[in-house]
Design an enzyme around this catalytic site. Structure first.
Site, short mmCIF file in Angstrom:
data_model
loop_
_atom_site.label_atom_id
_atom_site.label_comp_id
_atom_site.label_asym_id
_atom_site.label_seq_id
_atom_site.Cartn_x
_atom_site.Cartn_y
_atom_site.Cartn_z
N LYS A 177 0.82 -1.21 0.00
CA LYS A 177 0.00 0.00 0.00
C LYS A 177 0.86 1.27 0.00
O LYS A 177 0.59 2.21 -0.75
CB LYS A 177 -0.94 -0.03 1.21
N THR A 232 3.93 1.50 -1.02
CA THR A 232 4.64 1.53 -2.30
C THR A 232 3.75 2.13 -3.39
O THR A 232 4.20 2.96 -4.20
CB THR A 232 5.08 0.11 -2.71
N ARG A 281 2.41 8.45 6.95
CA ARG A 281 2.71 8.31 8.38
C ARG A 281 4.20 8.09 8.61
O ARG A 281 4.92 7.64 7.72
CB ARG A 281 1.96 7.11 8.96
N LYS A 324 7.03 -6.23 10.76
CA LYS A 324 6.24 -5.62 9.70
C LYS A 324 7.12 -4.93 8.67
O LYS A 324 6.82 -4.89 7.49
CB LYS A 324 5.25 -4.62 10.30
N ALA A 378 -3.15 1.55 13.42
CA ALA A 378 -4.41 1.51 12.68
C ALA A 378 -5.41 0.52 13.26
O ALA A 378 -6.60 0.64 13.01
CB ALA A 378 -4.14 1.18 11.22
N PHE A 429 -3.78 -0.30 7.09
CA PHE A 429 -4.34 -1.63 6.83
C PHE A 429 -5.42 -1.59 5.74
O PHE A 429 -5.34 -0.80 4.81
CB PHE A 429 -4.85 -2.26 8.12
N PHE A 470 3.49 -8.51 -8.59
CA PHE A 470 4.65 -9.21 -8.02
C PHE A 470 5.27 -10.09 -9.11
O PHE A 470 4.59 -10.49 -10.06
CB PHE A 470 4.21 -10.10 -6.84
N TRP A 520 6.63 -0.75 -8.02
CA TRP A 520 7.77 -1.29 -7.28
C TRP A 520 8.98 -1.44 -8.20
O TRP A 520 10.10 -1.06 -7.85
CB TRP A 520 7.40 -2.66 -6.69
#
Length: 563
Positions: free
Chosen positions: A78, A80, A101, A112, A280, A308, A388, A416
């Site tokens: 998210k 990225t 954030r 994480k 979150a 999230f 991906f 990415w």
């Protein structure tokens, strides 16, 4: 047939190879005046709150909110996509600003990872941002613990407010995951060491001061919110606030510099304002109101994110942050990945590389629910399928066809690997959604509604539950909240991020479930009521193999192993 992709270096290798502009050059592009910029080295700066006064009459830029499906260990990217979309808008000639954030050291050193994006869609300097940055989170830690010290000192010095030591809700904090500190005893050692009592630690980003910090509009509002924080109850079970302890001024003083948002840049020199970072699944999970307002005054388009999935992050952004912000997003991006959708369809993490359209068919129900939720708010949206290297053409084609059949705008996003270039189609689709917007943002509940009604609305409309079950303790707390006049505040659900339900093991789109509310906790300073479900921890623990085990620093002072 699988896509073949070039090997991309690690995030930190990409970040360390990048050539950054001096931060004053980034500021110049945004027409920030010299006196509004406080340098923190060459590549970071704080922005003066006076800027909001100067730009008060300037029209706000359009805000684009990035959210996602329920997260999985497979990763969704998210942050990225947030960075990549901001870079893509700049490539299209738009004056874009990213608002994100600040990462917490707890998840960074735990499991994480950071919150600066990845690949060729990162904010820089990545090492600084993921570690101590400009010290904002440390300032919040200090303010929180100064308040804790004032409470214990008040009790030690005679307890004029008759605080019931069994009913102190305020905890100490630190910005690390440390399960051993969840429950502690303080004040041991005799009369000179204070009054013995049970206490505990939360992680800093779970502190109400972090939530207050991120919802305040200015220093005056910050001080007023801090004053309203309920820290304990007296022997008559009446709330004790910071105002009664007379320390709101000191707390505001500790936070005054941290209140200034931080200006940095992406790999492609797109401006990024990074500020604040409440959890979150415990708090509201959004960057600060001040930072988002500032970004909206400086840019024509603001790309920001919520924590999230849309069930937690977007819902809280729209019910809690939007009223404080004063304006709503113009469009939403819902991030999904083939890998995560397959996990929601029942595939274990070690089998995600295998093509599995059957699992996709089941798992895509999770995406469908989040799409329905955003649609209920009246906001246009685009699904960003974050690519991906293990995705197959068949799997990608399945998602494309599913979106087409359901009349959902969708973009295969390659930010990415390709940075802004890989998000151009997404950017064009988002701009199109904004230009052709036909609906008006509508909250799912009104502040005047009863707390039970608000809880029911979130459970049914956002999670897809049959209803709620208020446990006896929560019912008792509900009565007190109503009696104190706090019932008009919005709800902040503390729920697992991994499932639409309050059971982390129920992936996909669970049905026929009840949301159990075990506790209602007033966060009066922040301006919401926290509804605790499941076993949400306010002080996480470290995993068996913390990310910190792979981190180091070389002889030249460069970070090693930081993602």
């Amino acid at each position: 047939m699988k896509n073949t992709k070039k090997v991309v270096p690690s995030d930190i290798e990409i970040a360390q190879q990048a050539t950054m502009k001096k931060i004053h050059e980034i500021a110049d592009d945004l027409d920030i005046q010299e006196e509004e910029l406080e340098l923190y080295g060459r590549y970071k700066a704080k922005l003066s709150l006076n800027m909001l006064e100067r730009l008060h009459n300037k029209e706000n830029g359009k805000v684009i909110l990035v959210t996602a499906i329920n997260p999985t260990p497979a990763g969704e990217g998210k942050s990225t996509v947030t960075v990549g979309l901001g870079q893509a808008l700049k490539k299209l000639g738009k004056k874009s600003v990213i608002a994100m954030r600040e990462p917490s050291l707890g998840p960074t050193m735990g499991m994480k990872g950071g919150a600066t994006g990845g690949g060729y869609s990162q904010v820089l300097p990545m090492e600084d941002i993921n570690l101590h940055f400009t010290g904002d989170i440390h300032a919040i830690t200090t303010a929180n613990n100064a308040l804790a010290a004032m409470i214990d000192n008040h009790i030690h010095q005679g307890n004029a407010l008759q605080i019931d030591t069994r009913r102190i809700s305020w905890k100490r904090v630190m910005d690390l995951n440390d399960r051993a500190l969840r429950k502690v005893v303080v004040g041991l050692g005799g009369p000179f060491q204070g009054v013995p009592r049970e206490d505990g630690f939360d992680i800093t980003v779970a502190s109400e001061i972090m939530a207050v910090f991120c919802l305040a509009k200015d220093l005056k509002d910050l001080k007023q919110r801090l004053a309203r924080i309920v820290v304990a109850y007296d022997v008559q079970k009446k709330p004790i606030t910071v105002k009664e302890l007379k320390v709101e001024g000191a707390l505001t003083l500790l936070l005054k510099d941290a209140c200034q948002p931080n200006l940095v840049q992406t790999l492609e020199h797109t401006p990024a304002i990074i500020h604040g970072g409440p959890f979150a699944n415990i708090a509201h999970g959004c960057n600060s109101v001040i930072a988002t307002q500032m970004a909206a005054k400086l840019g024509d388009y603001v790309v920001t994110e919520a924590g999230f999935g849309a069930d937690l992050g977007a819902e809280k952004f729209l019910h809690i942050k939007t009223p404080a912000l004063g304006f709503s997003p113009e469009a939403v991006v819902i991030v999904a990945t083939i890998r995560a959708l397959k996990m929601h369809g029942g595939v274990p993490k070690d089998r995600l590389k295998d093509e599995n359209v059957e699992a996709l068919t089941k798992g895509i129900a999770n995406l469908k629910k989040h799409v329905e939720t955003i649609d209920k708010f009246g906001l246009p949206f685009v699904v960003a399928l974050n690519e991906f290297v293990t995705d197959t053409e068949t799997e990608v084609q399945f998602v494309k066809e599913w979106c087409k059949q359901n009349e959902i705008s969708m973009s295969l996003t390659q930010v990415w690997e390709k940075g802004g270039e890989g998000g151009l189609d997404l950017a064009k689709q988002v701009l199109s959604q904004i230009e052709n917007k036909k609906t008006v943002f509508t909250p799912l509940y009104q502040m005047e509604d009863s707390l039970e009604n608000k809880l029911e609305v979130i459970a049914k409309e956002v999670y897809g539950a049959k209803g709620i079950d208020l446990l006896p303790a929560a019912k008792k707390q509900l009565q007190q909240i109503v009696g104190e006049g706090w019932s008009k505040l919005p709800i902040c659900m503390a729920k697992t991020q991994y499932s639409l339900s309050d059971d982390a093991t129920k992936l996909g789109r669970p049905e026929d479930f009840i949301i159990t509310i075990r506790e209602l906790k007033p966060s009066v300073g922040a301006g919401f009521i926290v509804a605790l479900t499941g076993n949400i921890m306010t002080m996480p623990g470290l995993p068996k193999q913390p990310a910190a085990l792979g981190m180091d620093v070389d002889e030249e002072g460069k970070a090693v192993g930081l993602f």
